[in-house]
Enzyme design. Sequence first.
Site, PDB file in Angstrom:
ATOM      1  N   ASN A 196      -6.077  -4.635   3.149  1.00  0.00           N
ATOM      2  CA  ASN A 196      -7.516  -4.824   3.311  1.00  0.00           C
ATOM      3  C   ASN A 196      -7.885  -5.600   4.574  1.00  0.00           C
ATOM      4  O   ASN A 196      -9.005  -5.495   5.059  1.00  0.00           O
ATOM      5  CB  ASN A 196      -8.072  -5.507   2.060  1.00  0.00           C
ATOM      6  CG  ASN A 196      -8.256  -4.511   0.933  1.00  0.00           C
ATOM      7  OD1 ASN A 196      -9.184  -3.726   0.919  1.00  0.00           O
ATOM      8  ND2 ASN A 196      -7.320  -4.510   0.006  1.00  0.00           N
ATOM      9  N   GLU A 243      -4.199  -1.295  -4.672  1.00  0.00           N
ATOM     10  CA  GLU A 243      -3.673  -1.539  -3.323  1.00  0.00           C
ATOM     11  C   GLU A 243      -2.599  -2.626  -3.340  1.00  0.00           C
ATOM     12  O   GLU A 243      -2.842  -3.751  -3.759  1.00  0.00           O
ATOM     13  CB  GLU A 243      -4.828  -1.925  -2.391  1.00  0.00           C
ATOM     14  CG  GLU A 243      -5.735  -0.751  -2.093  1.00  0.00           C
ATOM     15  CD  GLU A 243      -6.993  -1.117  -1.351  1.00  0.00           C
ATOM     16  OE1 GLU A 243      -7.573  -0.210  -0.740  1.00  0.00           O
ATOM     17  OE2 GLU A 243      -7.400  -2.283  -1.393  1.00  0.00           O
ATOM     18  N   THR A 252     -13.131   1.385  -4.873  1.00  0.00           N
ATOM     19  CA  THR A 252     -14.025   2.562  -4.836  1.00  0.00           C
ATOM     20  C   THR A 252     -13.319   3.609  -5.671  1.00  0.00           C
ATOM     21  O   THR A 252     -12.204   3.924  -5.401  1.00  0.00           O
ATOM     22  CB  THR A 252     -14.135   3.053  -3.416  1.00  0.00           C
ATOM     23  OG1 THR A 252     -14.527   1.994  -2.596  1.00  0.00           O
ATOM     24  CG2 THR A 252     -15.014   4.243  -3.337  1.00  0.00           C
TER      25      THR A 252
END
Length: 406
Positions: free
Chosen positions: A401, A279, A193
């Site tokens: 995640n 990430e 995002t």
Amino acid sequence: MGKDFIVVPDGTVTTPKGFQAGGLHCGLKKTERHDLGVIYCEVPAAAAGVYTLNQFQAAPLKVTQESIAAEGRLQVMLVNSGNANACTGRQGEEDARSMRAAVAAAFGVKEHLAGVTSTGVIGELLPMPKVLGGIEKLPARVSIEGGDDFCQAILTTDLVKKETCVSVTVGGRTVHIAGAAKGSGMIHPNMATMLGFMTTDANIESQHLQKLLNDVTDSTFNMITVDGDTSTNDMVVVMASGLAGGDALTPEHPDWEAFRAGFEYVGAYLAKAIARDGEGATKLIEVTVSGAESRDAARAIAKTVIGSSLVKSACFGADANWGRIIAAVGRAGQPVNTETVDIRLGDIVTLEQSRPVKFDEEKALEYLKGDFVHIHVNLNMGEASATAWGCDLTYDYVRINAAYRT
């Protein structure tokens, strides 16, 4: 420093004339980190935006598109983190409109001059009393010094804030272009995002700003990937106050290319910062494809290589496995002469004219252990080239995640 622009140390989205920003914690995040931010311009600013191509487009994006379409201008841009307000049905749309109405009223501007966007968990309704209470407090929290607070307010799993600013000379006047962004996961734009916010004090009309943003997005934000996922909330918005003065900037202006160069630098800087902060990432990977028959082909191949989980894993493990690279090139769906491909890792040649080249494995290992890896693929078929950015795939990506909602 570049040929046509100068990087402004410590510049933020409030460096261009007319802009203020701020942020605060309103209770959307479990920690005390800022989760509500705003950019305010003292005049209605020419505006442009690009948005996710995900068919499940979040409610705030629809509302912001309506605002910009009304007059091509924005004066207030509101963002919350911690909740994406996506896949939330009619209530989500009503909440996004309530946020727009509230922030417009708080800053005393017409409702269509306000934009809103959100980032965070998908499928949960916003706790609107907390959001509206925070919006009421925002006017007292904005200032020219508020760029850092705004950056903190837009982060989710990001580890670092992402911002930059440049100055360009246009018609003998100093013009600033600045940007801030968030993003580290669900990054595979046609749009990533990812949220991006750019400000400038250039005198430029909305239609020229929109065309420039479209072009620059294609070569910057749309050339990054972390995990191949395109979010429901991706958006980049740019606001131009015009307060630097001077003649209006158009593609015919003698300083247009200098302005474009500065604008593209800001986009590329933010795009690379997002890729570097992927990430769990430990390194930034840059893939350059040259010698292609067309720019579209070069872009498609570069994105395929940078998005390959096997290539990303090899970079994480410092394994000079060029076979994974050539395999990604071959499956990109673009014309390739299978007899003419060259591959380099940094300055280490691993493939020449599609034939293996003996190279120093220890030297390659040391290179791949660094925090930046450049993969160069030369197709030797034409003159077109493109560059894409991404990061390695690590154990921590799965850990982050697997527990995102908790």
